[in-house]
Design a protein around this motif. Structure first.
Motif, PDB file in Angstrom:
ATOM      1  N   MET A   1       0.962  -1.226  -0.127  1.00 48.18           N
ATOM      2  CA  MET A   1      -0.015   0.059  -0.046  1.00 48.18           C
ATOM      3  C   MET A   1       0.842   1.043  -0.033  1.00 48.18           C
ATOM      4  O   MET A   1       1.890   1.290   0.587  1.00 48.18           O
ATOM      5  N   SER A   2       0.311   2.175  -0.659  1.00 48.02           N
ATOM      6  CA  SER A   2       1.044   3.343  -0.763  1.00 48.02           C
ATOM      7  C   SER A   2       1.039   4.167   0.675  1.00 48.02           C
ATOM      8  O   SER A   2      -0.158   4.072   1.087  1.00 48.02           O
ATOM      9  N   TYR A   5      -0.233  10.069  -0.829  1.00 48.85           N
ATOM     10  CA  TYR A   5      -1.346  10.246  -1.748  1.00 48.85           C
ATOM     11  C   TYR A   5      -0.708  10.328  -3.139  1.00 48.85           C
ATOM     12  O   TYR A   5       0.077  11.129  -3.728  1.00 48.85           O
ATOM     13  N   VAL A   6      -1.134   9.534  -4.079  1.00 47.56           N
ATOM     14  CA  VAL A   6      -0.734   9.382  -5.495  1.00 47.56           C
ATOM     15  C   VAL A   6      -1.753  10.307  -6.317  1.00 47.56           C
ATOM     16  O   VAL A   6      -2.976   9.866  -6.360  1.00 47.56           O
ATOM     17  N   SER A   8      -4.083  11.495  -9.453  1.00 42.51           N
ATOM     18  CA  SER A   8      -4.638  10.492 -10.384  1.00 42.51           C
ATOM     19  C   SER A   8      -4.055  10.928 -11.833  1.00 42.51           C
ATOM     20  O   SER A   8      -4.332  10.090 -12.557  1.00 42.51           O
ATOM     21  N   GLU A  31       1.719  -1.344  -7.129  1.00 42.98           N
ATOM     22  CA  GLU A  31       1.470  -1.685  -5.633  1.00 42.98           C
ATOM     23  C   GLU A  31       1.337  -0.486  -4.788  1.00 42.98           C
ATOM     24  O   GLU A  31       0.562  -0.248  -3.793  1.00 42.98           O
ATOM     25  N   GLY A  33       0.267   2.517  -5.856  1.00 42.77           N
ATOM     26  CA  GLY A  33      -0.887   3.145  -6.424  1.00 42.77           C
ATOM     27  C   GLY A  33      -0.929   3.884  -7.664  1.00 42.77           C
ATOM     28  O   GLY A  33      -1.816   4.635  -7.973  1.00 42.77           O
ATOM     29  N   VAL A  35      -1.383   3.648 -11.162  1.00 43.15           N
ATOM     30  CA  VAL A  35      -2.063   2.798 -12.299  1.00 43.15           C
ATOM     31  C   VAL A  35      -1.813   3.145 -13.626  1.00 43.15           C
ATOM     32  O   VAL A  35      -1.898   2.254 -14.483  1.00 43.15           O
ATOM     33  N   ASN A 124       9.498   4.023  -2.880  1.00 40.09           N
ATOM     34  CA  ASN A 124       8.448   4.870  -1.905  1.00 40.09           C
ATOM     35  C   ASN A 124       9.176   6.206  -1.766  1.00 40.09           C
ATOM     36  O   ASN A 124       8.474   7.258  -2.239  1.00 40.09           O
TER      37      ASN A 124
END
Length: 273
Positions: A1-2, A5-6, A8, A31, A33, A35, A124
């Motif tokens: 999990m990230s 905040y990623v 969009s 993984e 976040g 996409v 990360n």
């Protein structure tokens, strides 16, 4: 999990000659976040995807160092040489450890250099620095810093590095930025104009960063000016000499936005009414 905040609209392009390694990087990004990820084998294919640059083009490049058609350094050089792509976020992924090989990447304004193989923690951290670079940050306004009045002198002999640092400063809300290509130019500007912050590289022609700092502290009418040294220097003796010369902070290259923000909060807030 990230752990962050990623956005969009973060669109990653992986440039990696190995399909297996490309899939590994893509899986790690998913993984965390991210996409919207594409993979290409060559620098030429990456450049083709970016010309012309559109609203849907990648805004983050993660590249291996050694590619079949050019190196990651050459790819980043080409990106930085064109106005359309000069601000793209770039992360180098490499097992290379030699300073002389990695130094050009630092000077060209990479967001991070990621070791190969890397852990999720490495990735990360690299992505957190990248998002700091890509994201407009209004938090300095909470410290009652009147950003429109902050005058920054940015001294670095690398135009790409100056562009990178300028973007970081502008993301923080600072617009009054003057640039110099070396310490001598910086010294001349300091003699004629007042500034609130000096950001300088260490290794420069004409006059290096240490000499510039010593001039400010011992001869300039702006001897109390906050100074941030930005350098990839690793020699302990030289770094100690820089600290003794009177810097307010030392930041590694790649330039870390969080470090700059912390310095601004610490040294500028008390100086602005």
């Amino acid at each position: 999990m990230s752990s962050f905040y990623v956005p969009s609209d973060l669109r990653a392009l992986v440039v990696e000659p190995s399909a297996v390694q490309g899939k590994v990087v893509e899986a790690c990004l998913l993984e965390l976040g991210i996409v919207n990820v594409r993979w290409v084998e060559t620098a030429s294919a990456a450049l083709a995807l970016l010309q012309p640059l559109t609203a849907q083009s990648p805004n983050l490049i993660l590249s291996a160092l050694y590619l079949s058609d050019m190196t990651g350094v050459q790819l980043l050089t080409q990106l930085r040489e064109h106005a359309e792509t000069q601000d793209l976020a770039f992360i180098l992924i490499s097992s290379e450890m030699r300073t002389q090989v990695l130094e050009p990447v630092r000077q060209l304004g990479a967001c991070a250099i990621l070791p190969k193989p890397f852990s999720n923690e490495h990735l990360n951290n690299a992505l957190m620095m990248t998002l700091d670079y890509l994201t407009v940050d209004h938090s300095l306004e909470e410290h009652e810093i009147e950003l429109e009045y902050i005058r920054v002198l940015l001294v670095d002999d690398s135009r790409a590095a100056r562009n990178y640092m300028r973007k970081v400063l502008e993301n923080l809300g600072i617009r009054n930025i003057t640039e110099a290509e070396n310490g001598k130019e910086g010294k001349d500007l300091l003699e004629d104009s007042a500034f609130d912050l000096l950001i300088t590289d260490y290794n420069m022609p004409e006059m290096d960063g240490q000499a510039l700092i010593e001039y400010v502290r011992t001869q300039s009418w702006q001897s109390q000016l906050p100074i941030l040294m930005v350098s990839s220097e690793t020699d302990g003796g030289r770094l100690a000499a820089i600290e003794q010369a009177g810097v307010s902070g030392i930041c590694d290259k790649p330039f870390e936005p969080a470090m700059v923000k912390s310095l601004l909060e610490r040294v500028l807030a008390p100086r602005v009414d």
